[in-house]
Write a protein that holds these residues in place. Structure first.
Motif, PDB file in Angstrom:
ATOM      1  N   ILE A 284     -17.879  29.521   0.084  1.00 65.56           N
ATOM      2  CA  ILE A 284     -19.020  29.886  -0.768  1.00 65.56           C
ATOM      3  C   ILE A 284     -20.095  28.819  -0.585  1.00 65.56           C
ATOM      4  O   ILE A 284     -19.782  27.629  -0.493  1.00 65.56           O
TER       5      ILE A 284
ATOM      6  N   VAL B  89     -19.050  35.139  -8.160  1.00 66.17           N
ATOM      7  CA  VAL B  89     -18.995  34.963  -6.695  1.00 66.17           C
ATOM      8  C   VAL B  89     -17.575  34.556  -6.281  1.00 66.17           C
ATOM      9  O   VAL B  89     -17.000  35.113  -5.331  1.00 66.17           O
TER      10      VAL B  89
ATOM     11  N   ASP C 111     -22.387  39.248  -0.916  1.00 64.51           N
ATOM     12  CA  ASP C 111     -21.637  38.206  -0.187  1.00 64.51           C
ATOM     13  C   ASP C 111     -21.825  38.312   1.304  1.00 64.51           C
ATOM     14  O   ASP C 111     -22.536  39.216   1.750  1.00 64.51           O
TER      15      ASP C 111
ATOM     16  N   GLY D 297     -21.131  33.994   0.395  1.00 66.06           N
ATOM     17  CA  GLY D 297     -19.698  33.778   0.467  1.00 66.06           C
ATOM     18  C   GLY D 297     -19.124  34.602   1.607  1.00 66.06           C
ATOM     19  O   GLY D 297     -19.733  35.590   2.039  1.00 66.06           O
TER      20      GLY D 297
ATOM     21  N   GLU E 184     -15.003  36.725  -3.837  1.00 64.50           N
ATOM     22  CA  GLU E 184     -14.449  36.193  -2.580  1.00 64.50           C
ATOM     23  C   GLU E 184     -12.921  36.130  -2.618  1.00 64.50           C
ATOM     24  O   GLU E 184     -12.259  36.515  -1.655  1.00 64.50           O
TER      25      GLU E 184
ATOM     26  N   CYS F 247     -21.508  43.656  -0.478  1.00 71.38           N
ATOM     27  CA  CYS F 247     -20.478  43.017   0.344  1.00 71.38           C
ATOM     28  C   CYS F 247     -20.712  43.343   1.810  1.00 71.38           C
ATOM     29  O   CYS F 247     -20.963  44.501   2.149  1.00 71.38           O
TER      30      CYS F 247
END
Ligand code: NI
Length: 183
Positions: A56, A134, A183, A41, A138, A95
């Protein structure tokens, strides 16, 4: 982490803006960037565009996320999220904007998202499990929130770890009730 844009609330996009060459190109660029960093993502503020836009995508055959299903490329514009089940599930989150760290984050297990897609068409998704986490990770980026803001510090528990220590001590094993994502 530390760049002010990550803490701003992203600007909503009009239908005309969504259909513009500039935004269409930005979506393509974000997709390429996400693939390059092997993410699942990416939110526009992460590439310093303060907009209500996130993408995503993950495949069924992923080595890193076995058994998590698949989600084709989905573009979330001006999303509105509703929690459908307040029962929480834990995932060790990573992240792109918070490199070398992993945090154990508990989030609601089922959500609904209403949003516009890349053609400015209204869409609605009901997501559970991995996809629900997820999506929440995001969409948090569009509100200036990072996963580190969601950590719960409890005595005797480790909610945040460096990647190396995470792999050594905390990486989930089969049968654990927490998962992981990046992500
Ligand atoms: Ni992130």
């Amino acid at each position: 982490m530390g760049h002010p844009v990550l803490r701003k609330i992203g600007k909503t996009l009009t239908e005309k803006e969504i259909k513009s060459e500039e935004i269409q190109r930005l979506i393509v660029d974000m997709h390429e960037t996400m693939i390059e960093y092997e993410g699942i993502g990416l939110a526009a503020p992460q590439i310093h565009e303060s907009l209500q836009l996130a993408i995503i995508e993950f495949g069924e055959d992923s080595d890193r996320y076995p058994g998590m299903g698949a989600q084709g490329l989905t573009v979330f514009i001006n999303p509105k999220i509703t929690i459908l089940d307040t029962q929480e599930q834990g995932f060790w989150e990573g992240c792109l904007s918070v490199p070398e760290l992993r945090g154990l984050v508990y989030r609601p297990r089922k959500v609904q998202v209403e949003f516009l897609d890349e053609k400015a068409k209204p869409q609605k998704i009901v997501a559970e499990g991995f996809l629900a986490t997820v999506i929440q990770h995001e969409l948090d980026h569009l509100q200036g929130t990072l996963f580190i803001d969601r950590l719960k510090n409890e005595p005797g528990k480790t909610p945040l770890a460096f990647t190396e220590e995470y792999a050594r001590y905390w990486a989930p094993e089969e049968g654990d009730d927490v998962g992981e994502l990046d992500d």
